[in-house]
Write a protein that holds these residues in place. Structure first.
Motif, PDB file in Angstrom:
ATOM      1  N   VAL A  84       0.844  -1.202   0.000  1.00  0.00           N
ATOM      2  CA  VAL A  84       0.000   0.000   0.000  1.00  0.00           C
ATOM      3  C   VAL A  84       0.875   1.246   0.000  1.00  0.00           C
ATOM      4  N   ARG A  85       0.377   2.307  -0.638  1.00  0.00           N
ATOM      5  CA  ARG A  85       1.093   3.589  -0.677  1.00  0.00           C
ATOM      6  C   ARG A  85       0.084   4.727  -0.804  1.00  0.00           C
ATOM      7  N   TYR A  86       0.545   5.931  -0.571  1.00  0.00           N
ATOM      8  CA  TYR A  86      -0.261   7.093  -0.943  1.00  0.00           C
ATOM      9  C   TYR A  86      -0.176   7.232  -2.459  1.00  0.00           C
ATOM     10  N   LYS A  87      -1.273   7.600  -3.088  1.00  0.00           N
ATOM     11  CA  LYS A  87      -1.283   7.709  -4.544  1.00  0.00           C
ATOM     12  C   LYS A  87      -0.191   8.680  -4.995  1.00  0.00           C
ATOM     13  N   ARG A  88       0.519   8.270  -6.030  1.00  0.00           N
ATOM     14  CA  ARG A  88       1.642   8.996  -6.638  1.00  0.00           C
ATOM     15  C   ARG A  88       2.952   8.840  -5.869  1.00  0.00           C
ATOM     16  N   GLN A  89       2.936   8.088  -4.760  1.00  0.00           N
ATOM     17  CA  GLN A  89       4.211   7.688  -4.175  1.00  0.00           C
ATOM     18  C   GLN A  89       4.825   6.608  -5.063  1.00  0.00           C
ATOM     19  N   ASN A  90       6.105   6.364  -4.886  1.00  0.00           N
ATOM     20  CA  ASN A  90       6.775   5.396  -5.749  1.00  0.00           C
ATOM     21  C   ASN A  90       7.109   4.089  -5.044  1.00  0.00           C
ATOM     22  N   TYR A  91       6.969   4.038  -3.711  1.00  0.00           N
ATOM     23  CA  TYR A  91       7.280   2.809  -2.980  1.00  0.00           C
ATOM     24  C   TYR A  91       6.188   2.529  -1.966  1.00  0.00           C
ATOM     25  N   GLU A  92       6.067   1.251  -1.588  1.00  0.00           N
ATOM     26  CA  GLU A  92       4.941   0.812  -0.779  1.00  0.00           C
ATOM     27  C   GLU A  92       5.388   0.246   0.560  1.00  0.00           C
ATOM     28  N   LEU A  93       4.422   0.124   1.463  1.00  0.00           N
ATOM     29  CA  LEU A  93       4.598  -0.588   2.719  1.00  0.00           C
ATOM     30  C   LEU A  93       3.676  -1.800   2.697  1.00  0.00           C
TER      31      LEU A  93
ATOM     32  N   CYS B 264      -0.740   4.184  10.150  1.00  0.00           N
ATOM     33  CA  CYS B 264       0.091   3.914  11.340  1.00  0.00           C
ATOM     34  C   CYS B 264       1.493   3.447  10.941  1.00  0.00           C
ATOM     35  N   CYS B 265       1.557   2.526   9.973  1.00  0.00           N
ATOM     36  CA  CYS B 265       2.869   2.014   9.530  1.00  0.00           C
ATOM     37  C   CYS B 265       3.692   3.111   8.863  1.00  0.00           C
ATOM     38  N   HIS B 266       3.028   3.964   8.097  1.00  0.00           N
ATOM     39  CA  HIS B 266       3.727   5.052   7.407  1.00  0.00           C
ATOM     40  C   HIS B 266       4.314   6.036   8.409  1.00  0.00           C
ATOM     41  N   LYS B 267       3.549   6.313   9.458  1.00  0.00           N
ATOM     42  CA  LYS B 267       4.050   7.242  10.470  1.00  0.00           C
ATOM     43  C   LYS B 267       5.251   6.661  11.209  1.00  0.00           C
TER      44      LYS B 267
ATOM     45  N   ALA C 106       7.400   4.463  10.001  1.00  0.00           N
ATOM     46  CA  ALA C 106       8.552   4.359   9.097  1.00  0.00           C
ATOM     47  C   ALA C 106       9.114   5.714   8.706  1.00  0.00           C
ATOM     48  N   TYR C 107       8.230   6.712   8.493  1.00  0.00           N
ATOM     49  CA  TYR C 107       8.690   7.986   7.934  1.00  0.00           C
ATOM     50  C   TYR C 107       8.426   9.199   8.810  1.00  0.00           C
ATOM     51  N   GLY C 108       7.739   8.979   9.940  1.00  0.00           N
ATOM     52  CA  GLY C 108       7.543  10.086  10.872  1.00  0.00           C
ATOM     53  C   GLY C 108       6.307  10.922  10.627  1.00  0.00           C
ATOM     54  N   TYR C 109       5.507  10.579   9.608  1.00  0.00           N
ATOM     55  CA  TYR C 109       4.280  11.353   9.378  1.00  0.00           C
ATOM     56  C   TYR C 109       3.252  10.477   8.675  1.00  0.00           C
ATOM     57  N   ALA C 110       1.987  10.897   8.716  1.00  0.00           N
ATOM     58  CA  ALA C 110       0.904  10.241   7.990  1.00  0.00           C
ATOM     59  C   ALA C 110      -0.020  11.322   7.454  1.00  0.00           C
ATOM     60  N   ASP C 111      -0.468  11.184   6.196  1.00  0.00           N
ATOM     61  CA  ASP C 111      -1.365  12.154   5.561  1.00  0.00           C
ATOM     62  C   ASP C 111      -2.761  11.541   5.490  1.00  0.00           C
ATOM     63  N   LEU C 112      -3.584  11.871   6.486  1.00  0.00           N
ATOM     64  CA  LEU C 112      -4.908  11.246   6.592  1.00  0.00           C
ATOM     65  C   LEU C 112      -5.862  11.684   5.487  1.00  0.00           C
ATOM     66  N   ASN C 113      -5.522  12.756   4.771  1.00  0.00           N
ATOM     67  CA  ASN C 113      -6.402  13.261   3.709  1.00  0.00           C
ATOM     68  C   ASN C 113      -5.993  12.786   2.318  1.00  0.00           C
ATOM     69  N   ALA C 114      -4.851  12.136   2.212  1.00  0.00           N
ATOM     70  CA  ALA C 114      -4.358  11.694   0.902  1.00  0.00           C
ATOM     71  C   ALA C 114      -5.061  10.411   0.460  1.00  0.00           C
ATOM     72  N   LEU C 115      -5.143  10.218  -0.862  1.00  0.00           N
ATOM     73  CA  LEU C 115      -5.707   8.987  -1.407  1.00  0.00           C
ATOM     74  C   LEU C 115      -4.738   7.833  -1.161  1.00  0.00           C
ATOM     75  N   VAL C 116      -5.291   6.698  -0.758  1.00  0.00           N
ATOM     76  CA  VAL C 116      -4.490   5.503  -0.481  1.00  0.00           C
ATOM     77  C   VAL C 116      -4.693   4.510  -1.616  1.00  0.00           C
ATOM     78  N   GLN C 117      -3.590   3.930  -2.087  1.00  0.00           N
ATOM     79  CA  GLN C 117      -3.647   3.006  -3.217  1.00  0.00           C
ATOM     80  C   GLN C 117      -3.092   1.642  -2.831  1.00  0.00           C
TER      81      GLN C 117
END
Length: 701
Positions: free
Chosen positions: A550-559, A582-585, A587-598
């Motif tokens: 899974v990733r945020y749309k337009r990201q290039n790598y997934e979790l 939760c996993c994104h936060k 791994a990377y220190g933040y999460a975008d709750l308003n972004a599209l998830v793919q």
């Protein structure tokens, strides 16, 4: 009776387990780099002789091999013909715009495994939904295959652009190529790695094709030798990089899965022991004769990665541009060429370097007395006193101290104008620095704070340096398991059968996505059942485990997000977005709750559990008479200020079997056993446990 054989660069470890009687026996023999099967057979015979058992009683042999990694590192790969979609002939040359050393203009990437003149474009095309736009011309394909055969291609790799959605065209090529190649010599990307990202898919397929002849020949030789010894009932299973085992036939069809075969077994054993000891966070660290490896275990479960690089200076997950990408769900391991046999040298700039070249087992380090002239990490340990020349491998091998001093003095000390012990300390410090890179890579770079972890150290040399490394990382506890020098071989006995399946879906989460995901999961389940049928396996008894990339749309790598199985037997796909945030936060220190998830890929792992062997049941308290405590001088870094100064310290050398069952041993001290050596530094204490493990703990100062 089960037999596990783990072949490393320096030693081959053999572990025998008889479930009915609880018999455990193990041996170490020198590896043979020219023909690994020689050491395999020698270890097999020795453990049979040691236990007075008959080969015909062996029912299962589990093997971890470095055959794939060695073939890639040494360039012993087969000539491959690559067929690609028209317009994609430069796919291996272009690759990704990632460089191993961004500002080093003299740093070259590894050459492609298939030269440009062995890559042929095929005029075929599908659209991004897998619908056929143009089918390949069979007569032209036949002409191309014939031409590649005449040019010396031993195997074929077929990588068409959208074959991960529709394998029809690749399967047509397989059928056509049958006029010149057997089915086992043709590798389709739709079977090897049926997921998007054409470069990684091409690289993985080419690796399979390039190493297949070596792997197939090796496995046939091993099977033949096992049968010749009388083990006619023994099936041969191979550990794959994902922490499971495959039959020899299945492994031959998926040779790219064997890239980190041995290290995966060690992480698996570490996970099993961590679960038994109720240790939630563990950094597993393995240092053998040729390399050092590290991985993370959380709540008794190894961490996985979907992409890996092999063949470069640093084997690790992700895209670093130093090696060849492999796209396969494997245990997340970082590896570097820093082992006890790593060779020390002075480079052209006058600086001390250690590794990645290794002295191997023959001639081995200078102290082995087999003609080795180059100084190694083992020689540094000998010169500084960490290893007792009379007790190495339980006294089976006597070390030549004078040879170590001569080698280090002439090759390192004299060019740097320093004494031999300072040179040895420099070799040790450089090795520790190289090893710290992979430990930081596997922890800090993955978003984990090592200070909240315990380290589990194993391998022949791992326990010698573990406390030093732990101290650098702020880790306060090190666990040394039973028989650390054969810990990875033990992991082979613990391994389950495991096979992975994947399907690229590229769904953006909306109200209809969950219905589509359920449909995709059903298709994968049917695919797995068909595989079981074709492999002669009954699908009953297999555990099905789904997950999604899974990733945020337009990201290039997934979790990778696992699907939790509910009591009803269904998988919970309702909380994908929440779990991903939760996993994104983390791994990377933040999460975008308003972004599209793919959801990019749906994955299925099927597992058939093996009979579990607990480490506590393997512990046999020693009944032999305690030996008189021995003391020797070590040269340790001085506690006084002054970088690089050493001081002579009288240090107890204890046998592991003689350690007190209660109370603590304070450092400095050296704990010896037949297959490894533990060093306990100053300001550290050691305590034993009923499980047979040793716990090294940093004292508060």
């Amino acid at each position: 009776m089960q037999l596990a054989v783990d072949i490393g660069g320096t030693f081959t470890d053999v572990f025998l387990y008889e479930p009915k009687t609880g018999l455990i026996s193990m041996v170490k023999v020198s590896s043979n780099s020219k023909d690994p099967s020689v050491a395999f057979l020698e270890g097999f015979k020795r453990v049979m002789d040691l236990t007075k058992r008959k080969a015909q009683d062996v029912q299962r042999v589990v093997h971890a091999t470095t055959i794939v990694t060695n073939a890639l590192l040494e360039g012993r790969t087969a000539a491959v013909g690559l067929l690609v979609t028209e317009g994609f002939a430069d796919i291996l040359e272009i690759g990704r715009q990632v460089r191993p050393s961004l500002y080093d203009l003299g740093k070259d990437r590894l050459p492609p495994l298939v030269p440009r003149d062995m890559i042929v474009s095929i005029d075929e095309r599908m659209d991004a939904d897998g619908k056929v736009l143009k089918s390949p011309d069979r007569s032209k394909v036949l002409h191309v295959v014939r031409k590649l055969r005449r040019k010396g291609a031993k195997t074929l790799a077929v990588v068409f652009l959208f074959s991960f959605l529709n394998p029809e065209h690749e399967e047509e090529v397989l059928h056509t190529a049958g006029a010149y190649y057997s089915e086992e010599d043709v590798f389709l990307s739709s079977k090897v790695s049926p997921e998007f990202r054409e470069y990684e898919r091409a690289s993985t397929t080419v690796i399979s094709a390039a190493v297949a002849p070596v792997v197939i020949a090796y496995l046939k030789k091993i099977q033949s030798k096992i049968k010749d010894e009388g083990a006619i009932r023994a099936g041969l299973d191979i550990m794959h990089s994902g922490g499971g085992i495959l039959s020899a036939v299945q492994a031959a069809a998926r040779p790219h899965c064997l890239v980190e075969s041995g290290p995966a077994a060690g992480i698996l054993a570490a996970a099993s022991l961590a679960n038994e000891l109720n240790i939630e966070k563990v950094i597993a660290f393995d240092m053998g004769g040729t390399s050092a490896k590290a991985g993370i275990v959380l709540e008794g479960v190894p961490q996985f990665t979907q992409s890996y690089e092999v063949g470069g200076g640093l084997h690790t997950a992700g895209a670093r541009g130093s090696g060849y990408p492999v796209q396969f769900p494997m245990i997340d391991i970082a590896e570097c060429g820093a082992g006890a046999g790593s060779i020390a040298r002075i480079d052209s700039g006058g600086h001390l370097k250690v590794g990645p070249e290794s002295a191997g087992s023959n001639p081995g380090p200078a102290c082995y007395g087999r003609g080795g002239e180059f100084p190694t990490v083992t020689d540094a340990f000998v010169v500084l006193g960490y290893l007792d020349e009379d007790s190495f491998l339980g006294g089976a091998m006597k070390l030549d101290v004078d040879a170590s001093k001569k080698s280090i003095g002439e090759k390192i000390g004299r060019p740097l104008s320093i004494d031999v012990r300072s040179a040895a300390q420099g070799i040790l410090k450089t090795t520790l620095a190289n090893t710290l890179k992979i430990l930081r890579l596997i922890s800090i770079s993955r978003g984990f704070d090592p200070r909240f972890f315990s380290m589990m150290a194993y391998g022949g040399a791992g326990p010698l340096v573990a406390a030093y490394l732990a101290e650098e990382l702020g880790i306060c506890r090190v666990v040394i398991p039973l028989f650390p020098g054969l810990f990875s071989a033990c992991g082979l006995i613990l391994a389950d059968k495991a096979v992975d399946f994947v399907q690229t879906v590229l769904h953006v989460m909306d109200s209809e996505t969950k219905k589509r995901l359920k449909h995709d999961m059903m298709k994968l389940r049917e695919k797995a059942k068909k595989w079981c049928l074709s492999a002669g396996e009954n699908s009953v008894g297999w555990k099905f485990m789904f997950s999604a990339d899974v990733r945020y749309k337009r990201q290039n790598y997934e979790l990778n997000i696992p699907f939790r199985k509910e009591k009803s037997g269904h998988f919970d796909i309702n909380n994908i977005e929440e779990n991903f945030h939760c996993c994104h936060k983390r791994a990377y220190g933040y999460a975008d709750l308003n972004a599209l998830v793919q959801v990019v890929n749906i994955r299925l792992r099927i597992i058939k559990k093996a009979e579990k062997l607990s480490f506590s049941s393997m512990f046999r308290p020693s009944e032999t008479k305690k030996e008189k405590q021995k003391k020797r001088f070590l040269w340790l870094p001085s506690k006084k200020k002054g970088e690089g100064r050493l001081e002579k310290v009288l240090c107890p050398f204890l046998n592991r079997d003689d350690l007190p069952k209660t109370g603590k041993v304070k450092g400095p001290a050296v704990i010896q056993e037949n297959n490894s050596t533990v060093f306990l530094p100053r300001d550290w204490a050691l305590r034993g446990a009923s499980t047979g493990c040793l716990f090294l703990e940093k004292l508060k100062t």
